[in-house]
Design a protein around this motif. Structure first.
Motif, mmCIF file in Angstrom:
data_model
loop_
_atom_site.group_PDB
_atom_site.id
_atom_site.type_symbol
_atom_site.label_atom_id
_atom_site.label_comp_id
_atom_site.label_asym_id
_atom_site.label_seq_id
_atom_site.Cartn_x
_atom_site.Cartn_y
_atom_site.Cartn_z
ATOM 1 N N LYS A 52 0.834 -1.211 0.000
ATOM 2 C CA LYS A 52 0.000 0.000 0.000
ATOM 3 C C LYS A 52 0.866 1.257 0.000
ATOM 4 C CE LYS A 52 -4.045 -2.068 0.159
ATOM 5 N NZ LYS A 52 -4.814 -2.126 1.397
ATOM 6 N N LEU A 53 1.996 1.210 0.692
ATOM 7 C CA LEU A 53 2.904 2.363 0.676
ATOM 8 C C LEU A 53 3.499 2.543 -0.719
ATOM 9 C CD1 LEU A 53 4.764 1.996 4.097
ATOM 10 C CD2 LEU A 53 2.659 3.255 3.570
ATOM 11 N N GLY A 54 3.763 1.431 -1.395
ATOM 12 C CA GLY A 54 4.232 1.508 -2.777
ATOM 13 C C GLY A 54 3.208 2.165 -3.673
ATOM 14 N N GLN A 55 1.933 1.894 -3.409
ATOM 15 C CA GLN A 55 0.866 2.535 -4.177
ATOM 16 C C GLN A 55 0.835 4.037 -3.914
ATOM 17 O OE1 GLN A 55 -1.244 0.993 -6.575
ATOM 18 N NE2 GLN A 55 -1.489 3.188 -7.003
ATOM 19 N N GLN A 56 1.171 4.439 -2.689
ATOM 20 C CA GLN A 56 1.248 5.874 -2.384
ATOM 21 C C GLN A 56 2.350 6.547 -3.196
ATOM 22 O OE1 GLN A 56 1.344 6.847 1.833
ATOM 23 N NE2 GLN A 56 -0.075 5.173 2.317
ATOM 24 N N VAL A 82 9.932 -0.112 -0.392
ATOM 25 C CA VAL A 82 8.685 0.456 -0.917
ATOM 26 C C VAL A 82 8.894 0.906 -2.364
ATOM 27 C CG1 VAL A 82 7.075 2.390 -0.690
ATOM 28 C CG2 VAL A 82 7.833 1.143 1.358
ATOM 29 N N SER A 83 10.043 1.531 -2.630
ATOM 30 C CA SER A 83 10.348 1.982 -3.986
ATOM 31 C C SER A 83 10.513 0.806 -4.938
ATOM 32 C CB SER A 83 11.622 2.825 -3.983
ATOM 33 O OG SER A 83 11.470 3.986 -3.197
ATOM 34 N N ARG A 84 11.120 -0.273 -4.449
ATOM 35 C CA ARG A 84 11.253 -1.462 -5.290
ATOM 36 C C ARG A 84 9.882 -2.016 -5.656
ATOM 37 N NH1 ARG A 84 14.923 -6.062 -3.064
ATOM 38 N NH2 ARG A 84 14.045 -7.047 -4.937
ATOM 39 N N TYR A 85 8.952 -1.990 -4.728
ATOM 40 C CA TYR A 85 7.608 -2.489 -5.038
ATOM 41 C C TYR A 85 6.992 -1.642 -6.143
ATOM 42 C CZ TYR A 85 2.962 -4.441 -4.566
ATOM 43 O OH TYR A 85 1.771 -5.063 -4.839
ATOM 44 N N TYR A 86 7.158 -0.331 -6.044
ATOM 45 C CA TYR A 86 6.644 0.548 -7.099
ATOM 46 C C TYR A 86 7.299 0.213 -8.438
ATOM 47 C CZ TYR A 86 6.558 4.555 -10.184
ATOM 48 O OH TYR A 86 6.446 5.353 -11.292
ATOM 49 N N ILE A 87 8.613 0.043 -8.432
ATOM 50 C CA ILE A 87 9.339 -0.211 -9.676
ATOM 51 C C ILE A 87 9.004 -1.586 -10.247
ATOM 52 C CG2 ILE A 87 11.648 -0.633 -10.633
ATOM 53 C CD1 ILE A 87 12.680 1.533 -8.666
ATOM 54 N N GLY A 92 6.739 1.109 -12.312
ATOM 55 C CA GLY A 92 7.773 2.125 -12.222
ATOM 56 C C GLY A 92 9.005 1.829 -13.061
ATOM 57 N N ILE A 93 9.208 0.561 -13.394
ATOM 58 C CA ILE A 93 10.346 0.174 -14.214
ATOM 59 C C ILE A 93 10.335 0.897 -15.557
ATOM 60 C CG2 ILE A 93 9.183 -1.812 -15.271
ATOM 61 C CD1 ILE A 93 12.841 -1.788 -14.090
ATOM 62 N N LYS A 94 9.160 1.347 -15.995
ATOM 63 C CA LYS A 94 9.025 1.997 -17.299
ATOM 64 C C LYS A 94 9.464 3.453 -17.282
ATOM 65 C CE LYS A 94 5.097 -0.946 -18.508
ATOM 66 N NZ LYS A 94 3.619 -0.998 -18.740
ATOM 67 N N ARG A 95 9.581 4.048 -16.065
ATOM 68 C CA ARG A 95 9.934 5.469 -16.038
ATOM 69 C C ARG A 95 11.074 5.829 -15.106
ATOM 70 N NH1 ARG A 95 4.704 8.748 -14.417
ATOM 71 N NH2 ARG A 95 6.187 10.397 -14.837
#
Length: 200
Positions: A52-56, A82-87, A92-95
């Motif tokens: 959920k923090l990654g979603q934030q 948390v950043s790894r989850y986003y990526i 997030g890997i796309k940007r």
């Protein structure tokens, strides 16, 4: 159309912190011409799962930057996970082009056994959450990844948990976990890694 010399930078804090923990680093980077952003994850104390923090993080990025804007990401401690989850899980890997983690428990920390809060459970060694992220960690080779850590860390135990085995690894003899965000060597390395040309 506006052009910037460097990607904007988003700094993602760790457990029990806010974006203010990056005040010195943000000032240092802004003085050198970078556009720096921070966010406050909520709740920040382990009550919320890291997904959920990654979603934030994803929501903040979607609401703050143009959809085509490439970014650089710096995550401290839990913020690196948390950043790894986003990526790795939220696109997030796309940007994200440059990604730096500072004293992050990529393979967990035994300190997390001191709490039964959901976010802390996910940071225990061999948790399902970390095992899942580490199952395809190779995708981080698509971006410029750096892990900075200290062997004297008392929050990330063992300290070698900050190793991922990919990208660039920088080990510095900083005596305390929180000092990783104010140490002059760390600041200089973060600047260097955020501004160096991307390898084609």
């Amino acid at each position: 159309m506006t052009t910037t010399q460097h990607n904007p930078v988003l700094l993602v804090h760790g457990i029990n912190d806010t974006g203010a923990v990056f005040n010195k680093m943000a000032f240092y980077l802004r003085q050198r011409g970078l556009s720096v952003h921070t966010l406050d994850l909520f709740p920040n104390n382990g009550v919320e799962v890291l997904d959920k923090l990654g979603q934030q993080v994803a929501d903040y990025i979607d609401n703050t930057f143009e959809s085509e804007q490439p970014l650089n990401l710096v995550g401290f401690s839990m913020g690196g996970i948390v950043s790894r989850y986003y990526i790795q899980r939220l696109g997030g890997i796309k940007r994200v082009q440059r990604f730096i983690t500072i004293s992050s428990p990529h393979k967990g920390t035994i300190v997390a056994y001191g709490s039964w809060l959901p976010g802390c459970l996910q940071m225990r060694p061999h948790s399902l959450f970390l095992e899942d992220l580490n199952s395809d960690v190779q995708m981080l080779k698509q971006l410029n990844f750096t892990s900075i850590w200290t062997p004297y860390d008392l929050m990330i135990l063992p300290a070698t948990s900050s190793q991922l085995g990919i990208g660039k690894e920088i080990v510095l003899p900083v005596i305390l976990h929180p000092l990783m965000l104010t140490n002059t060597q760390v600041l200089a390395i973060v600047l260097e890694r955020l501004t160096e040309p991307m390898k084609l």
